[in-house]
Design an enzyme around this catalytic site. Structure first.
Site, PDB file in Angstrom:
ATOM      1  N   GLY A 191      38.996  39.459  33.989  1.00  0.00           N
ATOM      2  CA  GLY A 191      39.394  39.184  35.365  1.00  0.00           C
ATOM      3  C   GLY A 191      39.429  40.425  36.238  1.00  0.00           C
ATOM      4  O   GLY A 191      40.361  40.604  37.026  1.00  0.00           O
ATOM      5  N   PRO A 192      38.409  41.280  36.163  1.00  0.00           N
ATOM      6  CA  PRO A 192      38.456  42.565  36.869  1.00  0.00           C
ATOM      7  C   PRO A 192      38.373  42.459  38.387  1.00  0.00           C
ATOM      8  O   PRO A 192      38.814  43.358  39.091  1.00  0.00           O
ATOM      9  CB  PRO A 192      37.236  43.316  36.315  1.00  0.00           C
ATOM     10  CG  PRO A 192      36.274  42.215  35.949  1.00  0.00           C
ATOM     11  CD  PRO A 192      37.143  41.115  35.414  1.00  0.00           C
ATOM     12  N   ARG A 193      37.807  41.361  38.913  1.00  0.00           N
ATOM     13  CA  ARG A 193      37.639  41.257  40.364  1.00  0.00           C
ATOM     14  C   ARG A 193      38.850  40.653  41.069  1.00  0.00           C
ATOM     15  O   ARG A 193      38.902  40.621  42.298  1.00  0.00           O
ATOM     16  CB  ARG A 193      36.385  40.439  40.690  1.00  0.00           C
ATOM     17  CG  ARG A 193      35.078  41.136  40.333  1.00  0.00           C
ATOM     18  CD  ARG A 193      33.858  40.334  40.758  1.00  0.00           C
ATOM     19  NE  ARG A 193      33.784  39.053  40.057  1.00  0.00           N
ATOM     20  CZ  ARG A 193      33.940  37.868  40.632  1.00  0.00           C
ATOM     21  NH1 ARG A 193      34.197  37.793  41.935  1.00  0.00           N
ATOM     22  NH2 ARG A 193      33.870  36.752  39.923  1.00  0.00           N
ATOM     23  N   GLY A 194      39.807  40.154  40.315  1.00  0.00           N
ATOM     24  CA  GLY A 194      41.022  39.623  40.923  1.00  0.00           C
ATOM     25  C   GLY A 194      41.888  40.735  41.479  1.00  0.00           C
ATOM     26  O   GLY A 194      41.660  41.920  41.222  1.00  0.00           O
ATOM     27  N   ARG A 195      42.903  40.337  42.246  1.00  0.00           N
ATOM     28  CA  ARG A 195      43.777  41.342  42.852  1.00  0.00           C
ATOM     29  C   ARG A 195      44.484  42.186  41.792  1.00  0.00           C
ATOM     30  O   ARG A 195      44.581  43.406  41.908  1.00  0.00           O
ATOM     31  CB  ARG A 195      44.787  40.653  43.768  1.00  0.00           C
ATOM     32  CG  ARG A 195      44.161  39.973  44.987  1.00  0.00           C
ATOM     33  CD  ARG A 195      45.228  39.285  45.823  1.00  0.00           C
ATOM     34  NE  ARG A 195      44.671  38.641  47.005  1.00  0.00           N
ATOM     35  CZ  ARG A 195      44.263  37.389  47.054  1.00  0.00           C
ATOM     36  NH1 ARG A 195      44.324  36.638  45.959  1.00  0.00           N
ATOM     37  NH2 ARG A 195      43.785  36.870  48.160  1.00  0.00           N
ATOM     38  N   LYS A 220      31.720  35.244  36.526  1.00  0.00           N
ATOM     39  CA  LYS A 220      30.563  35.134  37.415  1.00  0.00           C
ATOM     40  C   LYS A 220      29.380  35.975  36.956  1.00  0.00           C
ATOM     41  O   LYS A 220      28.224  35.566  37.090  1.00  0.00           O
ATOM     42  CB  LYS A 220      30.977  35.537  38.834  1.00  0.00           C
ATOM     43  CG  LYS A 220      29.877  35.405  39.869  1.00  0.00           C
ATOM     44  CD  LYS A 220      30.393  35.760  41.258  1.00  0.00           C
ATOM     45  CE  LYS A 220      29.291  35.655  42.302  1.00  0.00           C
ATOM     46  NZ  LYS A 220      29.785  36.012  43.664  1.00  0.00           N
ATOM     47  N   LYS A 268      48.762  31.350  44.639  1.00  0.00           N
ATOM     48  CA  LYS A 268      49.306  31.213  43.290  1.00  0.00           C
ATOM     49  C   LYS A 268      49.194  29.761  42.838  1.00  0.00           C
ATOM     50  O   LYS A 268      49.520  28.844  43.595  1.00  0.00           O
ATOM     51  CB  LYS A 268      50.765  31.670  43.249  1.00  0.00           C
ATOM     52  CG  LYS A 268      51.366  31.678  41.855  1.00  0.00           C
ATOM     53  CD  LYS A 268      52.710  32.377  41.836  1.00  0.00           C
ATOM     54  CE  LYS A 268      53.321  32.374  40.438  1.00  0.00           C
ATOM     55  NZ  LYS A 268      52.471  33.062  39.443  1.00  0.00           N
ATOM     56  N   HIS A 322      56.080  33.417  46.517  1.00  0.00           N
ATOM     57  CA  HIS A 322      54.796  34.025  46.190  1.00  0.00           C
ATOM     58  C   HIS A 322      53.749  33.685  47.251  1.00  0.00           C
ATOM     59  O   HIS A 322      53.945  32.793  48.072  1.00  0.00           O
ATOM     60  CB  HIS A 322      54.300  33.545  44.821  1.00  0.00           C
ATOM     61  CG  HIS A 322      54.990  34.196  43.670  1.00  0.00           C
ATOM     62  ND1 HIS A 322      56.245  33.808  43.235  1.00  0.00           N
ATOM     63  CD2 HIS A 322      54.616  35.209  42.853  1.00  0.00           C
ATOM     64  CE1 HIS A 322      56.609  34.548  42.208  1.00  0.00           C
ATOM     65  NE2 HIS A 322      55.634  35.405  41.949  1.00  0.00           N
ATOM     66  N   HIS A 323      52.631  34.395  47.168  1.00  0.00           N
ATOM     67  CA  HIS A 323      51.485  34.150  48.048  1.00  0.00           C
ATOM     68  C   HIS A 323      50.964  32.739  47.840  1.00  0.00           C
ATOM     69  O   HIS A 323      51.186  32.105  46.787  1.00  0.00           O
ATOM     70  CB  HIS A 323      50.382  35.175  47.772  1.00  0.00           C
ATOM     71  CG  HIS A 323      49.970  35.211  46.331  1.00  0.00           C
ATOM     72  ND1 HIS A 323      48.946  34.423  45.828  1.00  0.00           N
ATOM     73  CD2 HIS A 323      50.446  35.921  45.278  1.00  0.00           C
ATOM     74  CE1 HIS A 323      48.802  34.660  44.532  1.00  0.00           C
ATOM     75  NE2 HIS A 323      49.708  35.563  44.171  1.00  0.00           N
ATOM     76  N   THR A 356      48.751  36.684  32.587  1.00  0.00           N
ATOM     77  CA  THR A 356      48.526  35.325  33.070  1.00  0.00           C
ATOM     78  C   THR A 356      49.783  34.488  32.842  1.00  0.00           C
ATOM     79  O   THR A 356      50.350  34.523  31.754  1.00  0.00           O
ATOM     80  CB  THR A 356      47.341  34.700  32.316  1.00  0.00           C
ATOM     81  OG1 THR A 356      46.198  35.534  32.497  1.00  0.00           O
ATOM     82  CG2 THR A 356      47.042  33.314  32.827  1.00  0.00           C
TER      83      THR A 356
END
Length: 267
Positions: free
Chosen positions: A10-14, A38, A160, A156-157, A101
């Protein structure tokens, strides 16, 4: 300290991008690969935002990744469904998972604990990596010995996926371990709009707020005759979680068992 070889899912997540930065800038950490739903068969430096990260391959499949790279730790920052698959696969390759997670079920946690015991491997599942959030949970558990009426509000944002948050559930679990079960509110209380009182956990109520502009926040409210107590923690950016990720990675290398909650590895 010995070098620790790390794979990030999950490197592209925040959170994931912050973890890439942490691993890349920590002297005794080496990023050996990433897993991304992806991309496959390219280098991380080919993805926008990671041009400065060299010689790190990208894999779509966790098993293919672990077959091709030598890793010590998997940092998983994906979703509960994917995270469970990643975690069990990592353990099957004798790679120690550090998982941020949230949303794992009780059965998931029991299954991971069983696998860790069988393989004598460390694994850390942390609903929250912010050190301040862990202290908030610990302080709430302490306060619950003296205040029996408690409500939890987590904010939370709006991206989520799970509600209540893993931190709120973990807080309720910790409180319940020292609090006598009690149904709060008036015995004849009635919700005129369904859900107005929030989720019920052993008589406590948990309220979830989702709004743009928020990151991760929680307050625990305690009430008694003539007084209230509020314990609150706020994360204003995702860099606040990285100190806990670093501690978890360093600690999991020394462990041979399953741990749920960062509070269990802090002094």
């Amino acid at each position: 300290m010995n070098n620790i070889r790390i794979v990030i899912a999950g490197p592209r997540g925040r959170m994931g991008s912050e973890a890439v930065n942490l691993v890349s800038t920590t002297e005794h950490f080496t990023l050996v690969a990433v897993v991304d739903h992806k991309y496959d068969g390219i280098m991380l430096s080919d993805i926008d935002g990671f041009q400065s990260i060299h010689s790190v391959p990208v894999y779509r499949d966790i098993e293919n990744c672990l077959k091709n790279v030598d890793a010590d730790v998997l940092i998983d920052l994906t979703t509960p469904e994917v995270g469970m698959h990643h975690t069990t696969t990592a353990l099957s390759y004798n790679v120690r998972p550090v998982v941020g997670t949230t949303g794992f079920t009780k059965n998931d946690l029991e299954e991971l604990e069983r696998i860790c015991k069988e393989k004598e491997l460390g694994c850390i599942i942390a609903p929250n990596f912010a050190i301040g959030a862990i202290l908030m949970m610990k302080f709430s558990q302490m306060a619950a010995k003296y205040f029996n009426d408690i409500e939890i509000i987590e904010l939370h944002h709006d991206k989520k996926l799970d509600a209540p948050s893993g931190t709120a559930v973990k807080t309720a679990e910790m409180i319940s371990s020292v609090r006598e079960k009690k149904q709060q509110g008036h015995p004849n209380e009635k919700e005129t709009i369904n859900g107005a009182r929030g989720a019920d956990y052993d008589g406590m109520h948990i309220h979830s707020v989702r709004l743009p502009g928020l990151i991760a926040h929680q307050q625990v409210l305690f009430g008694a005759d003539g007084q209230t107590l509020t314990i609150r923690h706020d994360s204003y950016n995702r860099a606040s979680f990285m100190s806990g990720v670093k501690v978890a990675v360093e600690t999991v290398m020394k462990q041979n068992h399953f741990v749920y909650g960062l509070e269990n590895i802090l002094d």
